[in-house]
Every structure is written in C-alpha cells, then in structure tokens.
Design a protein around this motif. Structure first.
Motif, short mmCIF file in Angstrom:
data_model
loop_
_atom_site.label_atom_id
_atom_site.label_comp_id
_atom_site.label_asym_id
_atom_site.label_seq_id
_atom_site.Cartn_x
_atom_site.Cartn_y
_atom_site.Cartn_z
N PRO A 20 2.92 0.97 3.92
CA PRO A 20 1.69 0.87 4.00
C PRO A 20 1.26 1.09 5.35
N ALA A 21 2.05 0.60 6.39
CA ALA A 21 1.46 1.32 7.87
C ALA A 21 1.41 2.56 7.98
N LEU A 22 2.08 3.58 7.25
CA LEU A 22 2.37 5.04 7.31
C LEU A 22 0.91 5.39 6.77
N TYR A 23 0.58 4.77 5.54
CA TYR A 23 -0.46 5.26 4.73
C TYR A 23 -1.67 4.82 5.29
N ALA A 24 -1.71 3.65 6.11
CA ALA A 24 -3.11 3.50 6.68
C ALA A 24 -3.27 4.02 7.95
N ALA A 25 -2.42 4.37 8.80
CA ALA A 25 -2.42 4.75 10.11
C ALA A 25 -2.66 6.39 9.65
N GLY A 26 -2.11 6.96 8.89
CA GLY A 26 -2.23 8.53 8.59
C GLY A 26 -3.71 8.82 8.20
N ASN A 27 -4.13 7.99 7.14
CA ASN A 27 -5.44 8.30 6.65
C ASN A 27 -6.42 7.79 7.63
N TRP A 28 -6.34 6.71 8.51
CA TRP A 28 -6.88 6.64 9.83
C TRP A 28 -7.12 7.67 10.88
N ARG A 29 -5.95 8.15 11.01
CA ARG A 29 -5.86 9.23 12.10
C ARG A 29 -6.28 10.65 11.46
N LEU A 30 -6.22 10.98 10.08
CA LEU A 30 -6.41 12.14 9.76
C LEU A 30 -7.66 12.17 8.92
N GLY A 31 -8.32 10.77 8.54
CA GLY A 31 -9.60 10.63 7.53
C GLY A 31 -11.04 10.97 7.87
N ASN A 32 -11.69 11.23 6.98
CA ASN A 32 -13.02 11.45 7.35
C ASN A 32 -14.01 10.23 6.28
N PRO A 33 -14.67 9.46 6.96
CA PRO A 33 -15.19 8.35 6.09
C PRO A 33 -15.97 8.96 4.79
N ALA B 154 -15.06 11.40 3.01
CA ALA B 154 -14.01 12.34 2.29
C ALA B 154 -13.12 11.38 1.69
N PRO B 155 -12.67 11.85 0.56
CA PRO B 155 -11.32 10.83 0.03
C PRO B 155 -10.13 10.80 0.83
N ALA B 156 -9.27 9.91 0.92
CA ALA B 156 -8.06 9.80 1.73
C ALA B 156 -7.17 10.88 1.70
N PRO B 157 -7.08 11.64 3.04
CA PRO B 157 -6.12 12.94 2.85
C PRO B 157 -4.71 12.82 2.50
N VAL B 158 -4.11 11.55 2.88
CA VAL B 158 -2.75 11.23 2.66
C VAL B 158 -2.66 10.33 1.31
N GLY B 159 -1.95 10.86 0.09
CA GLY B 159 -1.93 10.43 -0.85
C GLY B 159 -0.55 9.38 -0.95
N SER B 160 -0.19 8.65 -2.24
CA SER B 160 0.78 7.75 -2.36
C SER B 160 1.56 8.04 -3.81
N ILE B 161 2.76 7.65 -3.80
CA ILE B 161 3.31 7.40 -5.03
C ILE B 161 4.27 5.98 -4.93
N SER B 162 4.25 5.42 -6.07
CA SER B 162 4.74 3.82 -6.01
C SER B 162 5.28 3.84 -7.55
N PHE B 163 6.26 2.53 -7.40
CA PHE B 163 6.69 2.10 -8.67
C PHE B 163 5.85 0.98 -9.08
N SER B 164 5.86 0.99 -10.39
CA SER B 164 5.06 -0.25 -11.19
C SER B 164 6.23 -1.23 -11.80
N HIS B 165 6.16 -2.49 -11.61
CA HIS B 165 7.11 -3.43 -12.27
C HIS B 165 6.33 -4.22 -13.24
N PRO B 166 6.85 -4.60 -14.35
CA PRO B 166 6.24 -5.52 -15.17
C PRO B 166 5.78 -6.89 -14.51
N PRO B 167 4.88 -7.51 -14.99
CA PRO B 167 4.60 -8.85 -14.37
C PRO B 167 5.81 -9.77 -14.48
N GLY B 168 5.85 -10.41 -13.50
CA GLY B 168 7.05 -11.46 -13.61
C GLY B 168 8.55 -10.99 -12.85
N ASP B 169 8.32 -9.54 -12.80
CA ASP B 169 9.71 -8.95 -12.11
C ASP B 169 9.65 -9.03 -10.77
#
Length: 633
Positions: free
Chosen positions: A270-283, A285-300
């Motif tokens: 998350p620090a990379l995602y936030a710092a990258g969008n802070w450094r490269l972004g435009n208020p 425009a959409p966040a220039p740096v994307g994300s990919i994550s895993f979704s786990h079931p509730p309780g996992d």
C-alpha cells in the motif's frame, strides 16, 4: 525470460547458427528474437528477448572496443547522464537504451561503472582492447548470471540450462548444493549451483576475466551497517522516506506500458501504491498506478479485501481482485519444473503467476511488489539480544513482556543469551553436552528423510553453521537486516519470482530494494522498526495522509495469511508426488534421499499425522527438486 550469453576464449568458437538456435530455445515460454554480435573469432555476446519485451537490438550496444549485452532497467537516468557528461561522455540521453548507457559508463569509468549505475540489472561486456570480459549484477538479485569455463573459454549466461547444454560443459551434479535445495535449507555457499562446474555470480558482485586467467569475483555493492542513528528527527525522517518511496516508484513505473502494484492489505505494497499515485498523479485524473490483489472469502485468515478496497478508494479507484479459488493449487510439476533454471522452488509459484496474469488482464507489462519492506522497516525479536548485551535490562523486560507477556527462562536463554556467547563459550557448552552443539536459531535441521550417508557428510554438516559474523558496530538486529543482502536464499527467491512473472509477460520491479531507500533505512534507529509489539512505525508515519487511518493503525493480530491456499497447494503437490514417485527417485539414486522415508513422510502429512506446514513445504521442495532433475533425463 530474457537470456544473456557471452563466450570468450579459445574454446568459444562455436558455430553462430548453433548458438543462435540455443539462445532462441532458452526462451521457452514465449516467441522470442535473438540478437548476437561476434566480437572476435573467439568472442561473442548475444541476447534472446521475448517479443513482448524491449527490442533485442536495444539490449546490445558496441563502440568497437566494448560490446555490452544487458538485461537491465536503469533508474535515476538524469543523474547518470549528468555524471557521464562530467566524465566526458556527452552524447547520451536519459531515454537511451540501458545497454547504451552502460556502454558509456564503461568508457567513462571502466569496471568502476557499476558504482554509478542505479537499477535492476545484469550485463556482460567484452573489451576487445584488453581481451577481457566483465559482468555484473545489481544488489537486488532479480536478474541472475551464471558462469563456467569450458576448454579454457569463459561462458556467462543468465540461463543455467543454456550453459549446461553447451558442448564440453561438465554436467556432474554438486550433490551437497542439490541436497540443500531438496531439503529446503539455506544454500550455504552463494556461488554454488546444483551443477558442480557452473557458479552463480552473487547479487551485488562483478566478474572480471582475462584470457589465460581464472574468473575473479568481487563484491562491488557494499552493504551498509543498519541502525546507525543519523540523529534526524522522526518526523523529518518520515517526510524523507515518503519522498524516497515516491521517487523509487516513479522511476520504476512505465505508464505507457501500464504499471500495477501487487497490492495487499499490509503496509509495504500500500505504501508503494499510495506514494506512486501521490508522486505521479493528477487530482483531476484517475490514479495512474493500478493494482491487483487477491480476494479471500469472509472468515479466511488471508482476507484483507476491506483494507485493500479502502486503499484504492483513497485514490479514487476500484480494487482489481482475483478470487483465491481461481488460483490453481498445482499444474503438472514436470512441465512447470522445465521452466525453472534451478531446483529451488517457491511454494507460491502459481500464486505469483496468477498475480502476473492479473496484471496482463489490465494491459500492464510492469508490476511492482513490496519485497524489502520487512528487513528495512521491521525487525524480529532478535533485538532483545542487543538490549541484553548492552545491559539495558529494564528495556529488555518491558519489550519482552510486550511481545510474549510472560518470561520463560529457556526462551530468554535462546533469544537473548545464546546469541551473545563467544565461540569459546559455545565450544565449552558443546563439550559439556557430550559433543552436541547448541542448535542455532535460524538454522533449519536436516530432514529425517535425507539418506543417512548424506546426513552424516562432514562437508554438509560443516555448512550448517551460521557464519554471518557481525561487523564492528553491528548489533544482532542490524546483522539480521544485513543477512537479507548477503544470503543466497533472499536473492534466489527474488530471481525466481521475477522469472515467474517474466514467463507470463510481466517485468517485476521492487521499489523498496532501491539502493537510496536501503542507505536511508540504515540511518534509522531500531525503535522505529519494532517496539512495544508494534512495527514499521516510520513507514506507517511516512504514509499518513496518503493511506486510510484504519490501515495505518496498530493491529492486534496479523492479517493476510493465505494458509487456506497453502494447505490446498501442499496437499495437491504431495498427492501428485505420492501417486507418481513410488517407482523410484533420482534423489535416492544420487544418495540424497531415502526413498522409503520420504514417501512415509508424505503419507503422514496427507493423513494428517504431520500438521507442520513448514515440514509440508519442505517435502514439496524435495519433490520439486526431483521433478527438476527429471527434466534433464
């Protein structure tokens, strides 16, 4: 996977067509293009590049004297170009190919060029004037290099398989190194590989070879001593860290090709995602740096979906989730083993592959992960040994109770006293114990399934001792951080995950392994990493305002532990092994494994008699080493 090859010396005059075909075959996962230069009748450099990656012609550069083949992502190029201009190299630009910039650096500084390069790289360079070959890797270890001598010639490649297949290469196994990989214990000698004649050039090292001499390997990247408090106040340090992370992410992003952070709900990615969008972004425009994550079931126990969604929402974006049920527990191991250069295996291989495929689904070719956050901004309870050694017993007692609540005197001895005993004291204790030395923390025991002659091998046993001696001014906690940059294990994991992503058309980059961040982290006091059972104080403070408060807040328990997937993949791999390895094993024929004991352990794990996941992962490592050996049959 991009493949480099360099041959130099009297035994190097192999036919160009043959070498070109070998290079092309080395990139087995995707269509590729080969570029080669015959520098002399007995010297050649070449590169094979997947067609999705940078043009192969940009991987090679020559000026008549130096010929460079590079697999490199260079950062802070403006600083490099300015330094080159001061050294008289004024005809280069920041947009030039990495091979071109490395060539200019060689002209300016010779072998000292590596001191001026910042990035993630491996390269080889032939010097026609000196008839010498130079090769180097950066400190992160993502891009490997191996070398061997064949009939007086030096051969260097990023592919161990390619070197092994060259005519005249000695293909005998290094049984001790192979046993270490199969047993899932740290490789004790970083330069060794499973093939006796082929060596690894360790990360942060350079190789120099001249005709008629043996290759000389030296460390060029000096590891700083950590926890050397610079005196810069905490708040100023947090501001500086924010800037450094933002710059590191910005340097590694390629927005034209698409850049995505492999995002969890921890602190590092998350620090990379936030710092990258802070450094490269435009208020606006959409966040220039994307994300990919895993979704786990509730309780996992791995579920962090809500935290991840809060992180992306802070930057006006939606999370991109891969359901963990969609991640295969395994694919045919023999097929997957053929993609690996070494027997060394990553338990989460298909997990990382799924992340890479998720990046591709978003049209991205560059992925960033949070590797490096733990060693720089956290520390284990080993710091208690430092407090004990320094006589800071009140602080020791306070920190101990914060971590474990109650004191167990055996645990106190193992954690705080034993690490501070001198070699003489340890030797005396071993004599009093009838010759049995005290077990060292961090040293994994050899598994029960290992063949007895190998278990008793003096050479193997001698390598089981921890020889990472502390440097002057270095405490136990600081030495633990140093281990991350000295051990073969860390760099091999980095290289393996890099290759998994490359095989799926994605280049993985690691901003928190940026040398500027490491040097900064070395100047921060220990308490900013771990105190009162909380860790990463400085990293969390640096992201205040860029990440949601609920993510940065102290946590009562760990999150993001994908134990459900781990159980599923361990069961799948060991079931495959039980059903297919009963007829015999190459590891047994080589004297490394006791076939019967190994199968019994596998049966015990699958039947639930062995519930230790670490032992299960070690069993998978053994079976994967077996599959890797079979790819050479």
């Amino acid at each position: 996977m991009t493949t480099l090859l360099a041959l130099a010396g009297p035994g190097a005059a192999l036919p160009d067509d043959d070498l070109r075909a070998r290079l092309e075959r080395s990139v087995s996962s995707a269509p590729s293009t080969v570029s080669m230069l015959r520098c002399a009748p007995d010297a050649l450099v070449g590169v094979a590049v997947p067609n999705w990656d940078e043009e192969p012609a940009r991987r090679i550069a020559t000026d008549g004297r130096y010929t460079v083949a590079a697999h490199a992502a260079l950062f802070y190029r403006r600083d490099l170009v300015d330094a080159l201009a001061r050294a008289g190299e004024r005809d280069v630009r920041p947009t030039d190919a990495p091979a071109t910039l490395i060539l200019a650096a060689l002209r300016a500084w010779g072998a000292g060029c590596v001191d001026h390069l910042e990035g993630e790289f491996a390269f080889v360079a032939w010097d026609a004037q000196e008839r010498s070959l130079f090769a180097a890797r950066d400190h992160s270890g993502a891009r490997p290099l191996f070398f061997t001598t064949i009939r007086g010639a030096l051969a260097v490649s990023s592919s161990l398989r390619l070197l092994r297949a060259l005519p005249g290469c000695d293909t005998r196994w290094n049984l001790i190194a192979l046993a270490e990989d199969a047993a899932d214990v740290d490789l004790a000698v970083p330069r060794e590989t499973a093939i006796a004649a082929i060596e690894r050039l360790p990360a942060g090292h350079a190789l120099q070879w001249r005709e008629g001499s043996s290759p000389a390997v030296r460390r060029w990247w000096e590891i700083p001593i950590f926890e050397q408090d610079s005196g810069v106040p905490f708040e100023e340090g947090a501001e500086e860290l924010r800037r450094l992370i933002g710059d590191a992410v910005a340097e590694r992003c390629d927005l034209a090709r698409g850049s995505v952070v492999m995002l969890s709900g921890g602190y590092d990615s998350p620090a990379l995602y936030a710092a990258g969008n802070w450094r490269l972004g435009n208020p606006s425009a959409p966040a220039p740096v994307g994300s990919i994550s895993f979704s786990h079931p509730p309780g996992d126990p791995g579920r962090e979906d809500e935290l991840i969604a809060a992180v992306t929402a802070r930057w006006g974006a939606e999370p991109n989730f891969i359901p963990t049920d969609d991640v295969p527990a395994m694919e045919t191991s023999l097929v997957r083993a053929a993609l690996r250069e070494e027997p060394f295996y990553h338990t989460y291989e298909l997990w990382n592959r799924s992340l890479a495929l998720g990046c591709r689904a978003q049209g991205a070719r560059i992925a960033l992960n949070g590797n490096g956050g733990d060693p720089w901004f956290s520390t284990s309870p080993v710091f208690l040994a430092d407090l004990f050694r320094q006589g800071r017993f009140l602080a020791f007692r306070r920190e101990w109770h914060a971590i474990w609540r109650t004191m167990n005197w055996y645990a106190v001895f193992k954690t705080a006293v034993q690490p501070n005993l001198s070699p003489g004291a340890l030797s005396l204790i071993a004599r009093l114990r009838g010759g049995r030395p005290l077990a060292e923390s961090g040293i994994r025991e050899l598994p029960a399934w290992m063949a007895e002659p190998m278990r008793r091998s003096p050479e193997l046993l001698a390598r089981r001792r921890n020889d990472y001696r502390r440097r002057p001014g270095e405490g136990h906690s600081a030495a633990e951080r140093t281990w991350y940059l000295r051990s073969a294990f860390a760099e091999r994991i980095t290289a393996l995950v890099f290759s998994i992503c490359q095989n799926e058309g994605v280049e993985l980059r690691t901003p928190l392994l940026d040398a500027r961040i490491i040097r900064f982290a070395a100047t921060r006091p220990r308490w900013e990493s771990n105190s009162a059972r909380q860790n990463k104080y400085l990293l969390r403070r640096s992201m205040q305002g860029l990440l949601p408060d609920e993510l940065l807040a102290p946590r009562k328990e760990r999150t993001g532990m994908p134990s459900s997937y781990l159980d599923r993949t361990l069961d799948a791999h060991l079931t495959e092994a039980r059903d297919t390895l009963r007829g015999g094993m190459l590891l047994a024929s080589l004297g490394i494994a006791d076939h019967g004991k190994l199968l019994d352990e596998i049966d015990g794990f699958l039947a639930g008699r062995v519930e230790d996941r670490e032992r299960g992962a070690a069993l998978v490592a053994a079976t994967q080493a077996e599959w890797w050996l079979r790819t050479f049959e």
